[in-house]
Design an enzyme around this catalytic site. Structure first.
Site, PDB file in Angstrom:
ATOM      1  N   HIS A  12      37.741 -27.032 -46.552  1.00  0.00           N
ATOM      2  CA  HIS A  12      38.044 -28.093 -47.731  1.00  0.00           C
ATOM      3  C   HIS A  12      39.852 -28.333 -47.563  1.00  0.00           C
ATOM      4  O   HIS A  12      39.982 -29.417 -47.582  1.00  0.00           O
ATOM      5  CB  HIS A  12      37.709 -27.492 -49.005  1.00  0.00           C
ATOM      6  CG  HIS A  12      38.371 -28.148 -50.350  1.00  0.00           C
ATOM      7  ND1 HIS A  12      37.575 -28.943 -50.934  1.00  0.00           N
ATOM      8  CD2 HIS A  12      39.697 -28.621 -50.618  1.00  0.00           C
ATOM      9  CE1 HIS A  12      38.391 -29.437 -52.065  1.00  0.00           C
ATOM     10  NE2 HIS A  12      39.848 -29.255 -51.997  1.00  0.00           N
ATOM     11  N   GLU A  13      40.480 -27.252 -47.368  1.00  0.00           N
ATOM     12  CA  GLU A  13      41.994 -27.243 -47.223  1.00  0.00           C
ATOM     13  C   GLU A  13      42.130 -27.968 -46.022  1.00  0.00           C
ATOM     14  O   GLU A  13      43.283 -28.977 -45.728  1.00  0.00           O
ATOM     15  CB  GLU A  13      42.514 -26.161 -47.554  1.00  0.00           C
ATOM     16  CG  GLU A  13      42.466 -25.265 -48.529  1.00  0.00           C
ATOM     17  CD  GLU A  13      42.672 -26.090 -49.827  1.00  0.00           C
ATOM     18  OE1 GLU A  13      43.488 -26.782 -49.873  1.00  0.00           O
ATOM     19  OE2 GLU A  13      41.951 -25.618 -50.958  1.00  0.00           O
ATOM     20  N   HIS A  40      41.859 -31.668 -46.059  1.00  0.00           N
ATOM     21  CA  HIS A  40      43.127 -32.513 -46.983  1.00  0.00           C
ATOM     22  C   HIS A  40      44.243 -32.443 -45.763  1.00  0.00           C
ATOM     23  O   HIS A  40      44.722 -33.497 -45.577  1.00  0.00           O
ATOM     24  CB  HIS A  40      43.790 -31.452 -47.775  1.00  0.00           C
ATOM     25  CG  HIS A  40      43.053 -31.414 -49.217  1.00  0.00           C
ATOM     26  ND1 HIS A  40      42.627 -32.624 -49.765  1.00  0.00           N
ATOM     27  CD2 HIS A  40      42.641 -30.461 -50.063  1.00  0.00           C
ATOM     28  CE1 HIS A  40      41.893 -32.257 -50.818  1.00  0.00           C
ATOM     29  NE2 HIS A  40      42.078 -31.144 -51.073  1.00  0.00           N
ATOM     30  N   HIS A  90      40.396 -35.778 -52.320  1.00  0.00           N
ATOM     31  CA  HIS A  90      39.076 -35.303 -53.054  1.00  0.00           C
ATOM     32  C   HIS A  90      38.178 -36.442 -53.144  1.00  0.00           C
ATOM     33  O   HIS A  90      38.545 -37.669 -53.269  1.00  0.00           O
ATOM     34  CB  HIS A  90      39.496 -34.874 -54.265  1.00  0.00           C
ATOM     35  CG  HIS A  90      40.171 -33.263 -54.241  1.00  0.00           C
ATOM     36  ND1 HIS A  90      41.146 -33.156 -54.973  1.00  0.00           N
ATOM     37  CD2 HIS A  90      39.838 -32.349 -53.434  1.00  0.00           C
ATOM     38  CE1 HIS A  90      41.755 -32.095 -54.745  1.00  0.00           C
ATOM     39  NE2 HIS A  90      40.922 -31.402 -53.668  1.00  0.00           N
ATOM     40  N   TYR A 130      34.972 -32.093 -56.332  1.00  0.00           N
ATOM     41  CA  TYR A 130      34.897 -31.134 -57.412  1.00  0.00           C
ATOM     42  C   TYR A 130      33.947 -30.658 -57.703  1.00  0.00           C
ATOM     43  O   TYR A 130      32.775 -31.362 -57.689  1.00  0.00           O
ATOM     44  CB  TYR A 130      35.778 -31.578 -58.520  1.00  0.00           C
ATOM     45  CG  TYR A 130      37.358 -31.428 -58.566  1.00  0.00           C
ATOM     46  CD1 TYR A 130      38.174 -30.864 -57.198  1.00  0.00           C
ATOM     47  CD2 TYR A 130      38.278 -31.884 -59.636  1.00  0.00           C
ATOM     48  CE1 TYR A 130      39.403 -30.761 -57.201  1.00  0.00           C
ATOM     49  CE2 TYR A 130      39.677 -31.699 -59.464  1.00  0.00           C
ATOM     50  CZ  TYR A 130      40.109 -31.306 -58.469  1.00  0.00           C
ATOM     51  OH  TYR A 130      41.379 -31.003 -58.215  1.00  0.00           O
TER      52      TYR A 130
END
Ligand SMILES: [Ca+2]
Ligand SMILES: [Ca+2]
Ligand SMILES: [Ca+2]
Ligand SMILES: [Zn+2]
Length: 645
Positions: free
Chosen positions: A78-79, A82, A88, A137
């Site tokens: 996930h990071e 980014h 997101h 999310y």
């Protein structure tokens, strides 16, 4: 490749998890990572407060924080996404068509986290809204009341899926490949479901006695690819062992492959339902030195089971091959079947736990009950078993989650092994049996054993000490089983049915218990300090597969002084980069790659700080032993000599 730094502040487990996440990017996309070598832009993974990243490349080198409890594969992915330029999923401009944001359920001050982003810097790349994205999310993000969602999905089924913690989704990978202008995986060499008549370019042997048949499944003898999705469909390769004579065989060879890395992992599903004497032999055919691929090496002979996991190393062009051997046609009621093959240039898991008839086990157990695995052995020789709690452990506060624990088991190897078995990483993976390897979303969790961890209930014995000291006797393995550690939040009951975790009612759990990557270990009783600078040269004459891999991160060195230099933290892990940047503390190491024959050469000056007069070189030499840990073998350096006093 994207340069990275693993900062010293990271937990050991986080370092291992970051490397696992990189491997998933390499399997699913063409995005690659390499250790930092002075580039302008890079990712520095650090343990700061929480899990976070900047979006996009800042062109200056940037931090990705993998803080406390962030050491999960999916969180690292996930990071990193980014940092690779993605926001997101629920920030898409079209998100209101797919999800509902409940603004009054969001903690005050956090509404900005649900902002929509402007078209100009969103990278949707014409892909559909992705409820399965690892960048979506979860339903309870930043919510006020723990049971009330702050975000719900327009298609209700996805309420249980958003915020998934498995892996990159199919569309996450697709977007990455679109953005980075590529379509292929870096480490997936081959996969075959046999659904097409060209059978993925496989060829029938001509010097043998029979041919494999491209066969359509039927009830009672289904193929593995479409199992449970499509009745009476799906093809596989089949060798009928009811005809012909005993010892007759049929060879099926792959096309020729040109490897990039040395390590290979061949996995496939099979059935042997003919005679008990039937055999399936796996071969590798490699370049004989003249450019012809014909030198044969037998890898493995298969008899029972139903899933094969074969590790091998090869760097020249090669084919792999399946040889079916008829055992006793008169007593055969079927034959040999293979399906859903994958060949990746990755490390194979060391152990595979195959749980048959899982639904029966699930329905006949209740909370607190567990199923034990057989005893597996790590590559170093540690025995261990897993216990799966289909309805959770009795003490768990999670509902509808399976629990799993890892236990060391006593074995005859114990006298030779290091105890406590600390600083080793447990990796447990539930296999998503999707035939498209790059689309699998397997759940993978890891923890690292803390050598100082004590067990309160067992008179404060060390948790990872010998099971004969810490554990209790179990008649099922006829061994001592140590205290368990694991997760109450393993696979959920809904995840189990969402992806292909259950196929043919089989569940597969991969288990590893290994030292993380490669490291040098100094004997705990060694004194590295002298009255003057001392240059030590250590030559490793052994070759080590992982070190020859140019994509592997640099070796980690474990400084584990119990005494001596007080400036060096006991049991702290240092990358070579850390050591280079602290010449006062660690001396000046020189690392040279000596090629395949020589392995690596590490030289360093012992530091001037600490120590005192009287600690002579001879004494120093006696006190130091160097161990070289590779993935599968432990080598003691043959020569450690002082070359400058
Ligand atoms: Ca997306
Ligand atoms: Ca198939
Ligand atoms: Ca043939
Ligand atoms: Zn995020």
């Amino acid at each position: 490749p994207i340069p990275y730094i693993l900062a010293d502040s990271l937990d050991l487990n986080a370092k291992g998890v970051i490397l696992q996440a990189f491997e998933m990017f390499r399997l699913k996309t063409c995005v690659d990572f390499k250790p930092y070598e002075g580039e302008k832009t890079y990712l520095k993974f650090e343990k700061l407060d929480g899990c976070w990243s900047y979006v996009g490349d800042l062109q200056t080198g940037q931090t990705v924080s993998i803080g406390d409890r962030c050491d999960y594969k999916y969180l690292v992915q996930h990071e990193v996404l980014h940092a690779l330029g993605f926001y997101h999923e629920q920030s898409r401009t079209d998100r209101d068509d797919y999800v509902q944001i409940w603004w009054d359920q969001i903690i005050e001050g956090y509404a900005y986290a649900f902002d929509k982003h402007n078209d100009s810097y969103l990278l949707d790349l014409n892909t559909p809204y992705d409820y399965e994205s690892v960048l979506h999310y979860g339903p309870y993000s930043f919510n006020i009341n723990s049971n009330i969602s702050s975000i719900t999905t327009k298609i209700p089924k996805f309420n249980g899926i958003i915020g998934q913690r498995l892996d990159l989704s199919r569309i996450d990978s697709l977007e990455l490949n679109k953005l980075y202008g590529c379509s292929s995986s870096l480490t997936l060499l081959d996969q075959c479901t046999f659904e097409n008549i060209n059978i993925c370019g496989m060829v029938q042997g001509e010097q043998d006695d029979d041919d494999w048949g491209h066969t359509l499944g039927k009830p009672g003898n289904e193929d593995h690819t479409l199992l449970g999705h499509c009745k009476d469909g799906g093809y596989f390769m089949h060798l009928d062992t009811r005809t012909g004579n005993a010892s007759q065989s049929a060879l099926l060879e792959s096309r020729v492959f040109y490897p990039k890395r040395k390590e290979k992992c061949l996995q496939f599903f099979y059935k042997l339902n003919g005679s008990p004497q039937d055999k399936l032999v796996i071969w590798v055919k490699m370049d004989d030195g003249t450019g012809n691929v014909r030198k044969m090496i037998k890898l493995h002979t298969i008899k029972g089971e139903s899933f094969s996991n074969i590790a091998f190393n090869i760097q020249t062009k090669f084919r792999y091959a399946f040889q079916g051997i008829k055992g006793d046609p008169a007593s055969s009621g079927g034959g040999i079947t293979i399906d859903d093959i994958s060949l990746t240039e990755t490390k194979c898991p060391t152990s595979v736990w195959h749980i048959r008839n899982f639904s029966t086990a699930f329905n006949s157990t209740s909370r607190g009950d567990f199923i034990s695995s057989p005893v597996f052995y790590s590559s170093e020789g540690y025995g261990f078993e897993l216990r799966l709690y289909p309805h959770g452990r009795a003490t768990s506060s999670y509902v509808n989650y399976m629990g799993i624990t890892f236990h060391l088991c006593s074995s005859e190897n114990d006298g030779l092994l290091e105890w406590p078995a600390g600083n080793r990483q447990v990796i447990l993976t539930v296999l998503d049996q999707d035939p498209e390897v790059a689309q699998r979303m397997s759940l993978s969790l890891s923890f690292t054993t803390n050598p100082n961890q004590r067990v309160y209930e067992k008179n404060d014995t060390l948790q990872w000490d010998k099971p004969s000291i810490t554990g209790s006797f179990s008649s099922s393995c006829n061994c001592y089983v140590g205290p368990g550690a694991g997760w109450n939040s393993f696979l959920t009951h809904s995840e189990m049915h969402w992806k292909n975790f259950l196929k043919n009612d089989d569940l597969f759990i991969f288990a590893d218990f290994e030292g993380i990557n490669i490291y040098l270990s100094l004997d705990p009783h060694a004194h590295l300090c002298g009255s003057s600078s001392t240059l030590w040269e250590v030559m490793f004459e052994v070759s080590c597969d992982l070190l020859e891999d140019p994509t592997a991160p640099p070796p980690l060195i474990l400084f584990s002084h119990r005494s001596g230099l007080s400036d060096i933290k006991p049991f702290s892990w240092k990358t070579l980069e850390d050591i280079f940047s602290h010449p006062i503390l660690y001396g000046s190491p020189l690392v040279e790659h000596g090629g395949e024959e020589a392995g690596w050469r590490l030289r360093f000056c012992s530091p001037r700080v600490g120590g005192g007069k009287g600690r002579g070189a001879t004494k120093l030499r006696k006190g130091i032993s160097f161990h070289f840990y590779c993935s599968s073998e432990v080598h003691t350096a043959p020569k450690a000599k002082q070359i400058l006093g």
